[in-house]
Design an enzyme around this catalytic site. Structure first.
Site, PDB file in Angstrom:
ATOM      1  N   THR A  99       1.037  -1.255   0.088  1.00 18.34           N
ATOM      2  CA  THR A  99      -0.173   0.135  -0.086  1.00 18.34           C
ATOM      3  C   THR A  99       0.958   1.081  -0.027  1.00 18.34           C
ATOM      4  O   THR A  99       1.700   1.312   0.627  1.00 18.34           O
ATOM      5  CB  THR A  99      -0.870  -0.268   1.133  1.00 18.34           C
TER       6      THR A  99
ATOM      7  N   PHE B  73       1.358   5.034   0.897  1.00 12.59           N
ATOM      8  CA  PHE B  73       0.852   5.843   1.793  1.00 12.59           C
ATOM      9  C   PHE B  73       1.300   7.364   1.384  1.00 12.59           C
ATOM     10  O   PHE B  73       2.523   7.389   1.062  1.00 12.59           O
ATOM     11  CB  PHE B  73       0.954   5.674   3.149  1.00 12.59           C
TER      12      PHE B  73
END
Length: 283
Positions: free
Chosen positions: A178, A180
């Site tokens: 992921t 961020f």
């Protein structure tokens, strides 16, 4: 008398304790206190209102794609991107202490967590049960005190809710990551020697080949684009807006020339941040 919260050492995230965003905060800012928020809007507001210095915000997952809600919030924010962090997502199976894997019949997690562990779930003939998110799955499995129920969650969530790990790294793909971004009220200087990224939004003019022409300056000035995403706000007749991330600093001459050409063919350009790239991007 309670001590005041040190907001300069507080980082906000959306979710509950043990969520992957919480883990990203703790791993990248171990000296900071985490502040759980009920929504992405609340996390943005915590920074804007001075209740937190930073917000850790997911914008894309390598398996699930972009986080559409964030791309609707970013064009409206007055905050700045000051960092990015690429977080490896590792899914583990947790249950009540003393539980054997053979006892587990139902497994709870966020729908993406379940999708990303389909092979393990099918191999062990478990019934997948969709839950709010991975961390609340762990919390509720601990509260239910039923050995037939387990959670797919992070190691942090399993530890926080005092569960026992029955299986580790059960995700189908080992490249599950992921991306961020860290939001702040003020811009920050990029550390010397770091590779620099710039992110911005722009809206193209309503003329033929406007997108092609607006990006031509990046090619002719050898500026590398690493992300380009589009979406339309306000209905099908609205002008398309684009989220662009490229390598380089607006103070560099090639970037300046590319941005000048971008400006000729766009209605509006909004720079969201100039920040250091995560070193994992170049491994």
């Amino acid at each position: 008398m309670s001590s005041a919260i040190d907001t300069d050492h507080t980082i906000a995230f959306m979710g509950v304790e043990g969520a992957n965003a919480d883990l990203a905060c703790r791993q990248n800012y171990p000296y900071m206190r985490t502040l759980a928020c009920n929504s992405f809007e609340d996390a943005f507001a915590a920074v804007a209102e001075g209740r937190a210095k930073y917000a850790m915000i997911p914008i894309e997952n390598s398996q699930a794609g972009r986080v559409a809600e964030i791309h609707n919030l970013l064009p409206r924010t007055q905050l700045h991107i000051v960092a990015e962090h690429i977080q490896s997502i590792e899914h583990h199976l947790y249950a009540l202490p003393g539980t054997k894997l053979e006892q587990v019949k139902e497994v709870y997690s966020h729908h993406q967590g379940l999708l990303q562990c389909r092979a393990f779930i099918q191999e062990h003939t478990l019934s997948p049960m969709i839950h709010d998110n991975t961390a609340t799955s762990a919390r509720d499995v601990a509260a239910w005190k039923d050995p037939s129920k387990a959670a797919i969650c992070s190691a942090l969530a399993g530890e926080l809710y005092q569960l026992e790990r029955l299986a580790e790294n059960i995700q189908d793909a080992n490249d599950n990551e992921t991306l961020f971004v860290v939001m702040a009220r003020e811009e920050e200087d990029v550390p010397e020697g770091a590779r620099v990224l710039t992110s911005l939004f722009f809206t193209v003019r309503n003329i033929p080949s406007s997108l092609y022409k607006s990006l031509g300056g990046f090619a002719t000035n050898n500026v590398n684009i690493i992300k380009l995403e589009s979406y339309i706000r306000g209905g099908a007749n609205s002008q398309a807006q684009f989220f662009l991330t490229f390598e380089g600093d607006p103070h560099q001459r090639p970037v300046q020339l590319a941005l000048e050409e971008l400006g000729f063919f766009t209605q509006k350009v909004n720079v969201l941040g100039v920040y250091p790239a995560d070193k994992k991007r170049y491994l």
